[in-house]
Design a protein around this motif. Structure first.
Motif, PDB file in Angstrom:
ATOM      1  N   THR A  10       0.807  -1.218   0.000  1.00 14.84           N
ATOM      2  CA  THR A  10       0.000   0.000   0.000  1.00 14.84           C
ATOM      3  C   THR A  10       0.841   1.270   0.000  1.00 14.84           C
ATOM      4  O   THR A  10       0.300   2.358  -0.179  1.00 14.84           O
ATOM      5  CB  THR A  10      -0.933   0.040   1.223  1.00 14.84           C
ATOM      6  OG1 THR A  10      -0.143   0.045   2.420  1.00 14.84           O
ATOM      7  CG2 THR A  10      -1.898  -1.138   1.227  1.00 14.84           C
ATOM      8  N   GLY A  11       2.149   1.130   0.222  1.00 16.65           N
ATOM      9  CA  GLY A  11       2.992   2.316   0.310  1.00 16.65           C
ATOM     10  C   GLY A  11       2.715   3.128   1.559  1.00 16.65           C
ATOM     11  O   GLY A  11       2.952   4.328   1.608  1.00 16.65           O
ATOM     12  N   THR A  12       2.213   2.469   2.592  1.00 22.18           N
ATOM     13  CA  THR A  12       1.855   3.112   3.854  1.00 22.18           C
ATOM     14  C   THR A  12       2.781   2.574   4.936  1.00 22.18           C
ATOM     15  O   THR A  12       2.993   1.370   5.026  1.00 22.18           O
ATOM     16  CB  THR A  12       0.389   2.791   4.219  1.00 22.18           C
ATOM     17  OG1 THR A  12      -0.444   3.177   3.118  1.00 22.18           O
ATOM     18  CG2 THR A  12      -0.058   3.530   5.470  1.00 22.18           C
ATOM     19  N   SER A  13       3.301   3.461   5.749  1.00 22.93           N
ATOM     20  CA  SER A  13       4.243   3.024   6.773  1.00 22.93           C
ATOM     21  C   SER A  13       3.558   2.112   7.793  1.00 22.93           C
ATOM     22  O   SER A  13       2.346   2.194   8.007  1.00 22.93           O
ATOM     23  CB  SER A  13       4.851   4.228   7.493  1.00 22.93           C
ATOM     24  OG  SER A  13       3.877   4.855   8.315  1.00 22.93           O
ATOM     25  N   ARG A  14       4.349   1.277   8.418  1.00 27.09           N
ATOM     26  CA  ARG A  14       3.822   0.394   9.468  1.00 27.09           C
ATOM     27  C   ARG A  14       3.225   1.219  10.607  1.00 27.09           C
ATOM     28  O   ARG A  14       2.191   0.857  11.156  1.00 27.09           O
ATOM     29  CB  ARG A  14       4.936  -0.499  10.010  1.00 27.09           C
ATOM     30  CG  ARG A  14       5.438  -1.489   9.012  1.00 27.09           C
ATOM     31  CD  ARG A  14       6.614  -2.252   9.544  1.00 27.09           C
ATOM     32  NE  ARG A  14       7.181  -3.079   8.482  1.00 27.09           N
ATOM     33  CZ  ARG A  14       7.889  -4.145   8.696  1.00 27.09           C
ATOM     34  NH1 ARG A  14       8.160  -4.529   9.929  1.00 27.09           N
ATOM     35  NH2 ARG A  14       8.366  -4.848   7.692  1.00 27.09           N
ATOM     36  N   ARG A  15       3.874   2.294  10.921  1.00 32.83           N
ATOM     37  CA  ARG A  15       3.378   3.165  11.996  1.00 32.83           C
ATOM     38  C   ARG A  15       1.985   3.699  11.658  1.00 32.83           C
ATOM     39  O   ARG A  15       1.092   3.722  12.500  1.00 32.83           O
ATOM     40  CB  ARG A  15       4.363   4.310  12.212  1.00 32.83           C
ATOM     41  CG  ARG A  15       3.978   5.232  13.324  1.00 32.83           C
ATOM     42  CD  ARG A  15       5.030   6.286  13.544  1.00 32.83           C
ATOM     43  NE  ARG A  15       4.673   7.140  14.649  1.00 32.83           N
ATOM     44  CZ  ARG A  15       5.101   8.357  14.800  1.00 32.83           C
ATOM     45  NH1 ARG A  15       5.932   8.885  13.927  1.00 32.83           N
ATOM     46  NH2 ARG A  15       4.720   9.075  15.819  1.00 32.83           N
ATOM     47  N   MET A  16       1.807   4.120  10.391  1.00 31.61           N
ATOM     48  CA  MET A  16       0.509   4.649   9.975  1.00 31.61           C
ATOM     49  C   MET A  16      -0.546   3.544   9.975  1.00 31.61           C
ATOM     50  O   MET A  16      -1.693   3.779  10.364  1.00 31.61           O
ATOM     51  CB  MET A  16       0.611   5.284   8.585  1.00 31.61           C
ATOM     52  CG  MET A  16      -0.625   6.043   8.190  1.00 31.61           C
ATOM     53  SD  MET A  16      -1.099   7.380   9.303  1.00 31.61           S
ATOM     54  CE  MET A  16       0.259   8.503   9.127  1.00 31.61           C
ATOM     55  N   LEU A  17      -0.165   2.334   9.582  1.00 31.51           N
ATOM     56  CA  LEU A  17      -1.117   1.214   9.612  1.00 31.51           C
ATOM     57  C   LEU A  17      -1.552   0.921  11.046  1.00 31.51           C
ATOM     58  O   LEU A  17      -2.733   0.656  11.293  1.00 31.51           O
ATOM     59  CB  LEU A  17      -0.503  -0.023   8.968  1.00 31.51           C
ATOM     60  CG  LEU A  17      -0.263   0.088   7.452  1.00 31.51           C
ATOM     61  CD1 LEU A  17       0.545  -1.099   6.952  1.00 31.51           C
ATOM     62  CD2 LEU A  17      -1.577   0.227   6.699  1.00 31.51           C
ATOM     63  N   ARG A  18      -0.620   0.978  11.981  1.00 23.59           N
ATOM     64  CA  ARG A  18      -0.989   0.774  13.391  1.00 23.59           C
ATOM     65  C   ARG A  18      -1.922   1.887  13.869  1.00 23.59           C
ATOM     66  O   ARG A  18      -2.856   1.649  14.628  1.00 23.59           O
ATOM     67  CB  ARG A  18       0.263   0.678  14.258  1.00 23.59           C
ATOM     68  CG  ARG A  18       1.009  -0.636  14.087  1.00 23.59           C
ATOM     69  CD  ARG A  18       2.133  -0.811  15.093  1.00 23.59           C
ATOM     70  NE  ARG A  18       3.250   0.076  14.845  1.00 23.59           N
ATOM     71  CZ  ARG A  18       4.289  -0.197  14.057  1.00 23.59           C
ATOM     72  NH1 ARG A  18       4.352  -1.363  13.441  1.00 23.59           N
ATOM     73  NH2 ARG A  18       5.259   0.668  13.898  1.00 23.59           N
ATOM     74  N   TYR A  19      -1.682   3.107  13.393  1.00 25.71           N
ATOM     75  CA  TYR A  19      -2.550   4.241  13.717  1.00 25.71           C
ATOM     76  C   TYR A  19      -3.956   3.984  13.174  1.00 25.71           C
ATOM     77  O   TYR A  19      -4.952   4.195  13.876  1.00 25.71           O
ATOM     78  CB  TYR A  19      -1.960   5.520  13.133  1.00 25.71           C
ATOM     79  CG  TYR A  19      -2.836   6.732  13.278  1.00 25.71           C
ATOM     80  CD1 TYR A  19      -2.836   7.482  14.456  1.00 25.71           C
ATOM     81  CD2 TYR A  19      -3.686   7.140  12.249  1.00 25.71           C
ATOM     82  CE1 TYR A  19      -3.647   8.604  14.597  1.00 25.71           C
ATOM     83  CE2 TYR A  19      -4.498   8.251  12.368  1.00 25.71           C
ATOM     84  CZ  TYR A  19      -4.471   8.976  13.553  1.00 25.71           C
ATOM     85  OH  TYR A  19      -5.281  10.075  13.690  1.00 25.71           O
ATOM     86  N   TYR A  20      -4.052   3.534  11.924  1.00 26.74           N
ATOM     87  CA  TYR A  20      -5.363   3.221  11.338  1.00 26.74           C
ATOM     88  C   TYR A  20      -6.075   2.161  12.172  1.00 26.74           C
ATOM     89  O   TYR A  20      -7.272   2.254  12.425  1.00 26.74           O
ATOM     90  CB  TYR A  20      -5.231   2.704   9.909  1.00 26.74           C
ATOM     91  CG  TYR A  20      -4.732   3.690   8.877  1.00 26.74           C
ATOM     92  CD1 TYR A  20      -4.604   5.054   9.140  1.00 26.74           C
ATOM     93  CD2 TYR A  20      -4.382   3.248   7.614  1.00 26.74           C
ATOM     94  CE1 TYR A  20      -4.142   5.929   8.181  1.00 26.74           C
ATOM     95  CE2 TYR A  20      -3.927   4.121   6.642  1.00 26.74           C
ATOM     96  CZ  TYR A  20      -3.811   5.458   6.928  1.00 26.74           C
ATOM     97  OH  TYR A  20      -3.357   6.321   5.961  1.00 26.74           O
TER      98      TYR A  20
END
Length: 126
Positions: A10-20
């Motif tokens: 997805t081109g999304t950082s792991r940190r951002m995925l955890r935030y989601y």
């Protein structure tokens, strides 16, 4: 799929995925070892979330409308409350204002670049 693969796809950082996930925008199962395991459909869900965030919607509103998204760019919200409609109208108006401002700024930059380029062209031919 594990969070690393979801991040790459997805081109999304792991940190951002955890935030989601923390905000209820995506959901993961947990393996016995505690690792997150995301279903394949999460790839599309992340794209939807990112698109809505890029459009300027806050996560609190995205969380409310995500259950109504069945395919990207399609929102079906049969039980919309008057409050939700008012919030969405406010967000739409805020985005429209941002678009006007961005368009005005873009046009000013284009005009500036045109003047600079014309000036340089005239100076080069003299």
């Amino acid at each position: 799929m594990r969070i690393g693969e979801l991040s790459e796809r997805t081109g999304t950082s792991r940190r951002m995925l955890r935030y989601y996930e923390e905000h209820g925008l995506i959901v993961a199962e947990r393996c016995q070892n505690g690792y997150r395991d995301y279903p394949e459909s999460t790839v599309d869900r992340v794209a939807q979330v990112r698109g809505l965030l890029d459009a300027g919607l806050p996560t609190r509103i995205i969380k409310q409308i995500l259950p109504c998204l069945d395919t990207p760019r399609t929102i079906y919200f049969p039980d919309a409350t008057p409050e939700m409609l008012a919030v969405l109208e406010q967000e739409r108006d805020r985005m429209t204002d941002r678009i006007r401002c961005l368009t005005r700024n873009r046009d000013a930059i284009v005009e500036y670049l045109d003047v600079v380029c014309r000036t340089r062209s005239q100076a080069a031919t003299c």
